[in-house]
Each structure stands twice: as structure tokens, then as C-alpha cells.
Scaffold this active site. Structure first.
Site, PDB file in Angstrom:
ATOM      1  CG  HIS A  93      69.165  68.497  30.155  1.00 41.04           C
ATOM      2  ND1 HIS A  93      69.685  67.246  30.353  1.00 41.04           N
ATOM      3  CD2 HIS A  93      70.029  69.373  30.722  1.00 41.04           C
ATOM      4  CE1 HIS A  93      70.815  67.361  31.025  1.00 41.04           C
ATOM      5  NE2 HIS A  93      71.049  68.636  31.263  1.00 41.04           N
ATOM      6  CD  GLU A 150      73.960  71.172  29.112  1.00 43.47           C
ATOM      7  OE1 GLU A 150      74.452  71.660  30.131  1.00 43.47           O
ATOM      8  OE2 GLU A 150      72.990  70.411  29.121  1.00 43.47           O
TER       9      GLU A 150
HETATM   10  P1  PGA Z   1      76.750  68.754  35.084  1.00 46.38           P
HETATM   11  O1  PGA Z   1      75.334  68.929  34.391  1.00 46.38           O
HETATM   12  O2  PGA Z   1      77.202  70.133  35.498  1.00 46.38           O
HETATM   13  O3  PGA Z   1      76.476  67.872  36.270  1.00 46.38           O
HETATM   14  O4  PGA Z   1      77.661  68.147  34.104  1.00 46.38           O
HETATM   15  C1  PGA Z   1      75.192  69.872  33.380  1.00 46.38           C
HETATM   16  C2  PGA Z   1      73.883  69.702  32.705  1.00 46.38           C
HETATM   17  O5  PGA Z   1      73.402  68.556  32.622  1.00 46.38           O
HETATM   18  O6  PGA Z   1      73.296  70.685  32.241  1.00 46.38           O
END
Ligand code: PGA
Length: 223
Positions: A93, A150
């Protein structure tokens, strides 16, 4: 979409206290077969959450040791996660890369540890080429992994990426290797989830995971 049933992965990150768990989980609804619902919680809560998760839900961890069982103080290994009923684990992540200086070799070792214990890695990337680079997977291994695309600017910002841009990036990621699924993550909530499930194999949800009513609503909208 390449899978008919979308993944919906909720990530609590480093939120919640043990005293909140029972109340939260008692309000969580059963997940219908129309979604693959997964909840990723901090390590100490895995046993309680496993016991209280309603049917249709799978348990996930948010990280794993790059090493096997052994003299690695403070590390939680894949074998320990598997024994606790963990089926999925988030790897790489952007918050792990940024705050804990996690590197590509770390991610590769984590993926390999997870696959050894039949836990599905969810590898987070912000650029298509990183999907391949992150884990150096053979095509056979790639099929056992989930990629979560992401974009950094969308995470925790309340500004999700444009669904059409997501569609195009996900197409590029799918061209890299045959992953089990490619998801989108970044400021997804119950209102926006459907537009991303249309252009991906599902969503990875952070902030909106904290409110159980939002989680129930999101599941309902994707079912
Ligand atoms: P968020 O986080 O939905 O708060 O943007 C997503 C993530 O970090 O996987």
C-alpha cells in the site's frame, strides 16, 4: 469487467479500538453472493473479527512479514495469518511505501510468503508498469494475485479518479499480466462504487470502511 462478481475490499487501516468491534460487527450485514466482500483489519483484531464476521465475508490482513517464521522480532508471518483464517492480504500500500519505506524487494518477498500459505495478495500500485515490477510474478503466479490500482492523489483525498481514466489504466494493467482481478481504490464510497465496479473487477475502500452503515449501503449498491 473480467470477473462477474466484483471484489469489495474494505481497509480499516490503523483505525478502531477493540472496544468498538462488537458493536460495529453486530450491525454489519451478511454479504450476498453477488459480491466478494473482504474486511482488512489491524493484526490484534483478526481473531475477534474472524469470529464475528457475518456470512459471505472473508478476512484480510493489511501487511505481512517478508520473512518466514523465525527470529524476526515484531513481525507477523504468513503462516500465523493463515492459521487465523486470513484469506487475503494487502501488500505494498502507498502508505507502507511512504511511511515505512517498503521497497519492491520487500513486496516481492511478502507476495512469495503469502502464496506459500495460500493467502491471496492484494498488491497496491499507482502506475500500471509497477504491477509487473512490484512482484516479479510468472504468469501462473499473477493469476493468484489481485492488483489494486490506487492513484496517489485519489487516496484519502475525497477526490476519486475519473472512471474513464480508471478504465484505461486498468486495461493497461491487464495487458501486463493475467491477474486474478484488477481493482480501483481511492476515495470510493457508496455513491461512487458502482461507477468503478463497471470499469474494474471491484473496489478497495479506505475511509468509507469505518462507518458500518456506509459499508452496508455500498454492498447493497453493488449487489
Ligand atoms: P480511501 O483509501 O478510500 O480513504 O481513499 C483507499 C486506500 O488507501 O486504499
Amino acid at each position: 469487467m473480467t470477473t462477474t462478481v466484483p471484489f469489495v475490499i474494505f481497509n480499516w487501516k490503523s483505525h478502531k479500538l477493540e472496544s468498538e468491534l462488537v458493536g460495529w460487527l453486530q450491525q454489519l450485514k451478511v454479504a450476498p453472493p453477488a459480491v466478494k466482500a473482504v474486511l482488512a483489519v489491524p493484526f490484534p483484531y483478526l481473531p475477534t473479527v474472524r469470529e464475528l464476521l457475518p456470512s459471505g465475508w472473508a478476512l484480510a490482513a493489511q501487511d505481512v512479514s517478508p520473512f518466514p517464521m523465525g527470529a524476526y522480532t515484531g513481525a507477523v508471518n504468513a503462516q500465523q495469518l493463515a492459521e487465523l483464517g486470513v484469506k487475503f492480504c494487502i501488500v505494498g500500500h502507498s502508505e507502507r511505501r511512504r511511511y515505512f519505506h517498503e521497497t519492491t524487494p520487500d513486496i516481492q518477498q511478502k507476495v512469495s510468503q503469502l502464496l506459500d500459505f495460500s493467502i491471496t495478495p492484494i498488491i497496491c500500485v499507482d502506475l500500471p508498469y509497477l504491477a509487473a515490477q512490484a512482484a516479479e510474478l510468472s504468469n501462473d503466479q499473477a493469476k493468484q494475485n489481485i492488483i489494486a490500482y490506487e492513484p496517489l492523489a485519489a487516496i484519502g483525498s475525497g477526490h476519486p479518479a475519473n472512471p474513464e481514466d480508471v478504465r484505461q489504466t486498468i486495461k493497461k494493467i491487464r495487458e501486463v499480466q493475467p491477474y486474478q482481478a484488477v481493482l480501483y481504490g481511492g476515495s470510493v464510497d457508496a455513491e461512487t462504487a458502482f461507477s468503478y465496479s463497471e470499469v474494474s473487477d471491484g473496489v478497495l475502500v479506505g475511509t468509507a470502511s469505518l462507518d458500518v452503515q456506509e459499508v452496508n449501503l455500498l454492498i447493497e449498491r453493488l449487489s
